[in-house]
Design a protein around this motif. Structure first.
Motif, short mmCIF file in Angstrom:
data_model
loop_
_atom_site.label_atom_id
_atom_site.label_comp_id
_atom_site.label_asym_id
_atom_site.label_seq_id
_atom_site.Cartn_x
_atom_site.Cartn_y
_atom_site.Cartn_z
N SER A 71 0.82 -1.33 0.02
CA SER A 71 -0.01 0.14 -0.08
C SER A 71 0.85 1.28 -0.13
O SER A 71 1.83 1.40 0.79
N LEU A 72 0.57 2.09 -0.88
CA LEU A 72 1.57 3.44 -1.24
C LEU A 72 0.69 4.77 -1.01
O LEU A 72 -0.50 4.66 -1.73
N ARG A 73 0.97 5.68 -0.37
CA ARG A 73 0.59 6.81 -0.30
C ARG A 73 1.56 7.78 -1.08
O ARG A 73 2.73 8.00 -0.96
N THR A 74 0.89 8.52 -1.90
CA THR A 74 1.56 9.57 -2.72
C THR A 74 2.30 10.80 -1.75
O THR A 74 1.49 11.58 -1.13
N GLU A 75 3.35 11.03 -2.09
CA GLU A 75 4.14 12.05 -1.23
C GLU A 75 4.40 13.47 -2.32
O GLU A 75 4.28 14.43 -1.87
N LEU A 76 4.83 12.77 -3.45
CA LEU A 76 5.08 14.02 -4.59
C LEU A 76 5.01 13.64 -5.96
O LEU A 76 5.13 12.56 -6.23
N PRO A 77 3.91 14.20 -6.86
CA PRO A 77 3.08 15.44 -6.35
C PRO A 77 1.91 15.05 -5.62
O PRO A 77 1.41 13.90 -5.58
N PHE A 154 8.43 5.71 -8.86
CA PHE A 154 7.73 5.02 -9.81
C PHE A 154 8.18 5.82 -11.05
O PHE A 154 7.69 7.22 -11.05
N ASN A 155 8.85 5.40 -11.87
CA ASN A 155 9.09 6.05 -13.47
C ASN A 155 8.40 5.62 -14.58
O ASN A 155 8.46 4.43 -14.83
N SER A 156 7.56 6.21 -15.03
CA SER A 156 6.76 5.91 -16.37
C SER A 156 7.62 6.30 -17.28
O SER A 156 8.22 7.45 -17.43
N MET A 157 7.78 5.51 -18.39
CA MET A 157 8.71 5.70 -19.42
C MET A 157 8.18 5.28 -20.77
O MET A 157 7.11 4.93 -21.14
N ASN A 158 8.63 6.15 -21.73
CA ASN A 158 8.52 6.27 -23.34
C ASN A 158 9.46 5.30 -23.86
O ASN A 158 10.57 5.61 -23.86
N ALA A 159 8.89 4.03 -24.32
CA ALA A 159 9.80 3.02 -24.79
C ALA A 159 9.45 2.73 -26.41
O ALA A 159 8.51 1.95 -26.46
N PRO A 160 9.98 3.17 -27.37
CA PRO A 160 9.55 2.87 -28.70
C PRO A 160 9.65 1.28 -29.00
O PRO A 160 8.85 0.86 -29.70
N ASP A 161 10.59 0.84 -28.51
CA ASP A 161 10.93 -0.81 -28.59
C ASP A 161 11.01 -1.34 -27.18
O ASP A 161 12.25 -1.02 -26.39
N HIS A 254 7.53 10.67 -16.65
CA HIS A 254 6.62 10.99 -15.40
C HIS A 254 7.43 10.18 -14.35
O HIS A 254 7.63 9.08 -14.21
N THR A 255 7.55 10.98 -13.07
CA THR A 255 7.85 10.31 -11.85
C THR A 255 7.06 10.74 -10.63
O THR A 255 6.68 11.82 -10.64
N VAL A 256 6.79 9.73 -9.89
CA VAL A 256 6.03 9.94 -8.53
C VAL A 256 6.92 9.14 -7.42
O VAL A 256 7.44 8.18 -7.51
N LEU A 257 6.65 10.19 -6.23
CA LEU A 257 7.28 9.41 -5.16
C LEU A 257 6.26 9.02 -4.04
O LEU A 257 5.19 9.96 -3.77
#
Length: 268
Positions: A71-77, A154-161, A254-257
């Motif tokens: 269970s995770l609580r958003t800290e930033l943003p 958590f790092n959301s990424m753009n990955a063409p391949d 996009h990154t979330v802590l």
């Protein structure tokens, strides 16, 4: 807070990027549920996670129904800029399991010592938060694991391949993560592929997770990461590797802590 999963079994299997064979046991599948807290319910949802949610999750883990939860609580943003106030991750034993029926959930609640019927459980949970989305993801590599009280990026990424991105992350970042865990500067790392939904306009197909034991470990990550890099990649320049190769294969969008507020694992 256990969130029901909306799955289409055949579509999940068909969407797997790595074919399953009789010799390969399916692993790493987990659901990620994003929740916004309803107005005035922040204190109650914290109590729910620590009480009802934890009891049910732990009972399901101990019975072998699921493999674990975070269970995770958003800290930033935070605030209106945050898509999720909380994220609830459920890990499966093998392929994702079918959501429980009302009767099955009532039995599970009783076994967990939670004095609620399934209907009461759903009603109360709906009063606390609103489900934004729920997806099925599979980690391709996992180092270490989350611990209660730690932090998760958590790092959301753009990955063409997607395949090339995952392979390069495994080559470059996995040994770095292993060294940082060994040194006590990290709790772990993972690279994930979203399995379902998987359309062009759905959530990010590739993501990575960085786990830290404390705020200080997170905020001071760069010096410890450089020390680890010199040990595992003495012949690789950090700036050119991260600035050129990674940008081509899997750039962070996009990154979330998050704060890790609860974890359930098997006692066995």
């Amino acid at each position: 807070m256990s969130i029901p999963r909306i799955l289409v079994g055949a579509a999940i299997v068909a969407a797997l990027s790595i074919p399953l064979t009789a010799q390969q046991a399916p692993t790493g599948f987990h659901s990620i549920a994003c929740v916004k807290v309803n107005p005035g319910k922040w204190a109650e949802i914290e109590e729910w996670i620590a009480g009802t949610g934890h009891k049910l999750d732990q009972s399901l883990v101990d019975s072998g129904t699921i493999a674990g939860t975070i269970s995770l609580r958003t800290e930033l943003p935070q605030g209106s800029a945050s898509e999720c106030d909380y994220v609830f991750v459920t890990f499966f034993n093998g392929l994702p399991s079918e959501p429980p029926s009302t009767e099955e959930l009532s039995k599970a609640l009783h076994k967990a010592g939670v004095p609620l019927t399934a209907e009461q459980f759903y009603t109360k949970r709906g009063e606390l938060g609103t489900l934004v989305y729920d997806n099925i993801t599979q980690y391709q590599t996992l180092v270490g694991g989350a611990k209660k009280g730690g932090y998760l990026v958590f790092n959301s990424m753009n990955a063409p391949d997607v395949g090339a991105c995952v392979a390069y992350q495994q080559k470059v970042w996995k040994p770095l993560a292993e060294e940082m865990v060994k040194a006590g500067n990290s709790d772990g790392w993972a690279i994930n592929e979203q399995v379902f939904p998987r359309g062009a306009k759905d959530k990010t197909a590739v993501s990575t997770v960085d786990l830290y034991p404390s705020w200080n470990a997170f905020i001071n990550v760069y010096p410890s990461m450089m020390d680890a890099w010199k040990k595992v990649h003495p012949d690789m320049d950090f700036n050119s590797t991260m600035g050129q190769q990674f940008e081509k294969l899997c750039s962070i969008e996009h990154t979330v802590l998050y704060k890790v507020v609860d974890v359930t694992v098997s006692a066995k």
